[in-house]
Design a protein around this motif. Structure first.
Motif, PDB file in Angstrom:
ATOM      1  N   LEU A 151       0.796  -1.209   0.000  1.00 49.07           N
ATOM      2  CA  LEU A 151       0.000   0.000   0.000  1.00 49.07           C
ATOM      3  C   LEU A 151       0.837   1.272   0.000  1.00 49.07           C
ATOM      4  O   LEU A 151       0.437   2.255  -0.581  1.00 49.07           O
ATOM      5  N   THR A 152       1.968   1.248   0.678  1.00 41.91           N
ATOM      6  CA  THR A 152       2.724   2.491   0.864  1.00 41.91           C
ATOM      7  C   THR A 152       4.134   2.409   0.291  1.00 41.91           C
ATOM      8  O   THR A 152       5.092   2.816   0.921  1.00 41.91           O
ATOM      9  N   ARG A 153       4.264   1.904  -0.913  1.00 39.14           N
ATOM     10  CA  ARG A 153       5.591   1.836  -1.531  1.00 39.14           C
ATOM     11  C   ARG A 153       6.169   3.240  -1.673  1.00 39.14           C
ATOM     12  O   ARG A 153       5.452   4.189  -1.980  1.00 39.14           O
ATOM     13  N   PRO A 154       7.492   3.375  -1.486  1.00 41.75           N
ATOM     14  CA  PRO A 154       8.119   4.709  -1.526  1.00 41.75           C
ATOM     15  C   PRO A 154       8.347   5.216  -2.950  1.00 41.75           C
ATOM     16  O   PRO A 154       9.454   5.520  -3.362  1.00 41.75           O
ATOM     17  N   THR A 155       7.277   5.311  -3.712  1.00 43.88           N
ATOM     18  CA  THR A 155       7.364   5.808  -5.087  1.00 43.88           C
ATOM     19  C   THR A 155       6.254   6.834  -5.302  1.00 43.88           C
ATOM     20  O   THR A 155       5.345   6.961  -4.488  1.00 43.88           O
ATOM     21  N   ALA A 156       6.318   7.527  -6.420  1.00 46.42           N
ATOM     22  CA  ALA A 156       5.327   8.546  -6.739  1.00 46.42           C
ATOM     23  C   ALA A 156       4.067   7.953  -7.360  1.00 46.42           C
ATOM     24  O   ALA A 156       3.269   8.665  -7.942  1.00 46.42           O
ATOM     25  N   THR A 157       3.860   6.652  -7.220  1.00 41.85           N
ATOM     26  CA  THR A 157       2.667   6.012  -7.767  1.00 41.85           C
ATOM     27  C   THR A 157       1.509   6.121  -6.788  1.00 41.85           C
ATOM     28  O   THR A 157       1.702   6.229  -5.581  1.00 41.85           O
ATOM     29  N   ALA A 158       0.312   6.089  -7.321  1.00 39.72           N
ATOM     30  CA  ALA A 158      -0.893   6.197  -6.489  1.00 39.72           C
ATOM     31  C   ALA A 158      -1.131   4.911  -5.697  1.00 39.72           C
ATOM     32  O   ALA A 158      -0.712   3.824  -6.108  1.00 39.72           O
ATOM     33  N   ALA A 175       0.590   6.840   3.799  1.00 35.29           N
ATOM     34  CA  ALA A 175       0.077   6.405   5.106  1.00 35.29           C
ATOM     35  C   ALA A 175      -1.003   7.374   5.591  1.00 35.29           C
ATOM     36  O   ALA A 175      -2.055   6.949   6.084  1.00 35.29           O
ATOM     37  N   MET A 176      -0.771   8.676   5.424  1.00 33.67           N
ATOM     38  CA  MET A 176      -1.772   9.670   5.835  1.00 33.67           C
ATOM     39  C   MET A 176      -3.043   9.535   5.003  1.00 33.67           C
ATOM     40  O   MET A 176      -4.151   9.635   5.534  1.00 33.67           O
ATOM     41  N   LEU A 177      -2.889   9.297   3.714  1.00 31.62           N
ATOM     42  CA  LEU A 177      -4.039   9.135   2.833  1.00 31.62           C
ATOM     43  C   LEU A 177      -4.881   7.933   3.264  1.00 31.62           C
ATOM     44  O   LEU A 177      -6.109   8.019   3.327  1.00 31.62           O
ATOM     45  N   ILE A 178      -4.232   6.846   3.591  1.00 29.00           N
ATOM     46  CA  ILE A 178      -4.954   5.644   4.001  1.00 29.00           C
ATOM     47  C   ILE A 178      -5.707   5.896   5.305  1.00 29.00           C
ATOM     48  O   ILE A 178      -6.882   5.535   5.435  1.00 29.00           O
ATOM     49  N   ILE A 179      -5.047   6.522   6.280  1.00 26.03           N
ATOM     50  CA  ILE A 179      -5.721   6.853   7.544  1.00 26.03           C
ATOM     51  C   ILE A 179      -6.934   7.743   7.274  1.00 26.03           C
ATOM     52  O   ILE A 179      -8.023   7.522   7.806  1.00 26.03           O
ATOM     53  N   ALA A 236       5.024  17.782  -1.322  1.00 26.50           N
ATOM     54  CA  ALA A 236       4.143  16.815  -0.675  1.00 26.50           C
ATOM     55  C   ALA A 236       4.260  16.902   0.851  1.00 26.50           C
ATOM     56  O   ALA A 236       3.267  16.815   1.564  1.00 26.50           O
ATOM     57  N   VAL A 237       5.465  17.102   1.347  1.00 26.10           N
ATOM     58  CA  VAL A 237       5.670  17.226   2.792  1.00 26.10           C
ATOM     59  C   VAL A 237       5.012  18.498   3.301  1.00 26.10           C
ATOM     60  O   VAL A 237       4.360  18.496   4.351  1.00 26.10           O
ATOM     61  N   ASP A 238       5.150  19.603   2.579  1.00 25.23           N
ATOM     62  CA  ASP A 238       4.488  20.850   2.980  1.00 25.23           C
ATOM     63  C   ASP A 238       2.975  20.664   3.036  1.00 25.23           C
ATOM     64  O   ASP A 238       2.314  21.143   3.960  1.00 25.23           O
ATOM     65  N   LEU A 239       2.431  19.953   2.073  1.00 24.42           N
ATOM     66  CA  LEU A 239       0.994  19.666   2.050  1.00 24.42           C
ATOM     67  C   LEU A 239       0.619  18.810   3.265  1.00 24.42           C
ATOM     68  O   LEU A 239      -0.388  19.084   3.928  1.00 24.42           O
ATOM     69  N   ALA A 240       1.419  17.820   3.571  1.00 21.92           N
ATOM     70  CA  ALA A 240       1.145  16.940   4.704  1.00 21.92           C
ATOM     71  C   ALA A 240       1.179  17.717   6.025  1.00 21.92           C
ATOM     72  O   ALA A 240       0.378  17.465   6.920  1.00 21.92           O
ATOM     73  N   LYS A 241       2.086  18.655   6.133  1.00 24.14           N
ATOM     74  CA  LYS A 241       2.162  19.468   7.358  1.00 24.14           C
ATOM     75  C   LYS A 241       0.883  20.274   7.540  1.00 24.14           C
ATOM     76  O   LYS A 241       0.390  20.424   8.651  1.00 24.14           O
ATOM     77  N   ALA A 242       0.337  20.773   6.443  1.00 20.92           N
ATOM     78  CA  ALA A 242      -0.902  21.533   6.524  1.00 20.92           C
ATOM     79  C   ALA A 242      -2.077  20.645   6.918  1.00 20.92           C
ATOM     80  O   ALA A 242      -2.991  21.074   7.598  1.00 20.92           O
ATOM     81  N   SER A 297       1.474   3.966  11.296  1.00 19.13           N
ATOM     82  CA  SER A 297       2.284   4.979  11.969  1.00 19.13           C
ATOM     83  C   SER A 297       3.761   4.766  11.674  1.00 19.13           C
ATOM     84  O   SER A 297       4.504   5.726  11.464  1.00 19.13           O
ATOM     85  N   ARG A 298       4.192   3.529  11.653  1.00 23.05           N
ATOM     86  CA  ARG A 298       5.601   3.247  11.354  1.00 23.05           C
ATOM     87  C   ARG A 298       5.931   3.600   9.909  1.00 23.05           C
ATOM     88  O   ARG A 298       7.048   4.024   9.611  1.00 23.05           O
ATOM     89  N   LYS A 299       4.974   3.446   9.010  1.00 27.78           N
ATOM     90  CA  LYS A 299       5.176   3.900   7.635  1.00 27.78           C
ATOM     91  C   LYS A 299       5.292   5.425   7.623  1.00 27.78           C
ATOM     92  O   LYS A 299       6.068   6.003   6.873  1.00 27.78           O
ATOM     93  N   PHE A 300       4.520   6.068   8.476  1.00 30.46           N
ATOM     94  CA  PHE A 300       4.548   7.517   8.610  1.00 30.46           C
ATOM     95  C   PHE A 300       5.902   7.989   9.124  1.00 30.46           C
ATOM     96  O   PHE A 300       6.332   9.098   8.833  1.00 30.46           O
ATOM     97  N   MET A 301       6.610   7.156   9.870  1.00 33.28           N
ATOM     98  CA  MET A 301       7.913   7.513  10.434  1.00 33.28           C
ATOM     99  C   MET A 301       9.069   7.297   9.456  1.00 33.28           C
ATOM    100  O   MET A 301      10.166   7.767   9.690  1.00 33.28           O
ATOM    101  N   GLU A 302       8.844   6.573   8.376  1.00 29.24           N
ATOM    102  CA  GLU A 302       9.923   6.313   7.422  1.00 29.24           C
ATOM    103  C   GLU A 302      10.382   7.612   6.769  1.00 29.24           C
ATOM    104  O   GLU A 302       9.651   8.593   6.715  1.00 29.24           O
ATOM    105  N   ALA A 303      11.596   7.587   6.263  1.00 34.06           N
ATOM    106  CA  ALA A 303      12.200   8.802   5.709  1.00 34.06           C
ATOM    107  C   ALA A 303      11.556   9.265   4.405  1.00 34.06           C
ATOM    108  O   ALA A 303      11.514  10.450   4.117  1.00 34.06           O
ATOM    109  N   ASN A 304      11.034   8.358   3.609  1.00 30.28           N
ATOM    110  CA  ASN A 304      10.505   8.721   2.305  1.00 30.28           C
ATOM    111  C   ASN A 304       9.194   9.484   2.435  1.00 30.28           C
ATOM    112  O   ASN A 304       8.262   9.029   3.081  1.00 30.28           O
TER     113      ASN A 304
END
Length: 120
Positions: free
Chosen positions: A1-8, A53-57, A113-119, A39-46
């Motif tokens: 579900l949360t592969r570290p790529t730009a795919t949907a 992970a946020m989208l799934i939650i 994407a990170v800036d969007l996630a922070k918002a 949450s652990r996926k949320f903690m990964e560096a990518n």
């Protein structure tokens, strides 16, 4: 579900998780294990992994049924946000993990994407 790529994230996979949690919402160990995994996926560096992970939650909270399942999910999230993940030494779903990835973004798209996630 949360592969570290730009795919949907595949909608069918998210739908499967939503159905599974809707059916098993009375099993607190199962609900917590899924939320801890995300949450652990949320903690990964990518940053893509974090966003997925946020989208799934987000989709879980919007779509899980019955209402009791959504309440159980929210209560579990609230409990986790007050606890520390021993693997990372941070609270579950820590906003600090978003801050840590900003400097390691490989592309402008990741940084955006990170800036969007922070918002969010």
């Amino acid at each position: 579900l949360t592969r570290p790529t730009a795919t949907a994230v595949e909608e069918s996979s998210v739908d499967d998780v939503i159905k599974f949690l809707s059916d098993e919402h009375d099993n607190p160990q199962l609900v917590m294990s899924i939320l801890i995994k995300l949450s652990r996926k949320f903690m990964e560096a990518n940053s893509y992994t974090k966003i997925k992970a946020m989208l799934i939650i987000h989709k879980l909270l919007l779509n899980v049924r019955p209402e009791k399942a959504a309440q159980n999910l929210m209560q579990s999230l609230e409990v986790l946000r007050r606890e520390t993940d021993e693997k990372y030494g941070k609270t579950f779903y820590s906003a600090q993990s978003l801050e840590n990835v900003i400097g390691s973004a490989d592309t402008v798209a990741e940084a955006t994407a990170v800036d969007l996630a922070k918002a969010f």
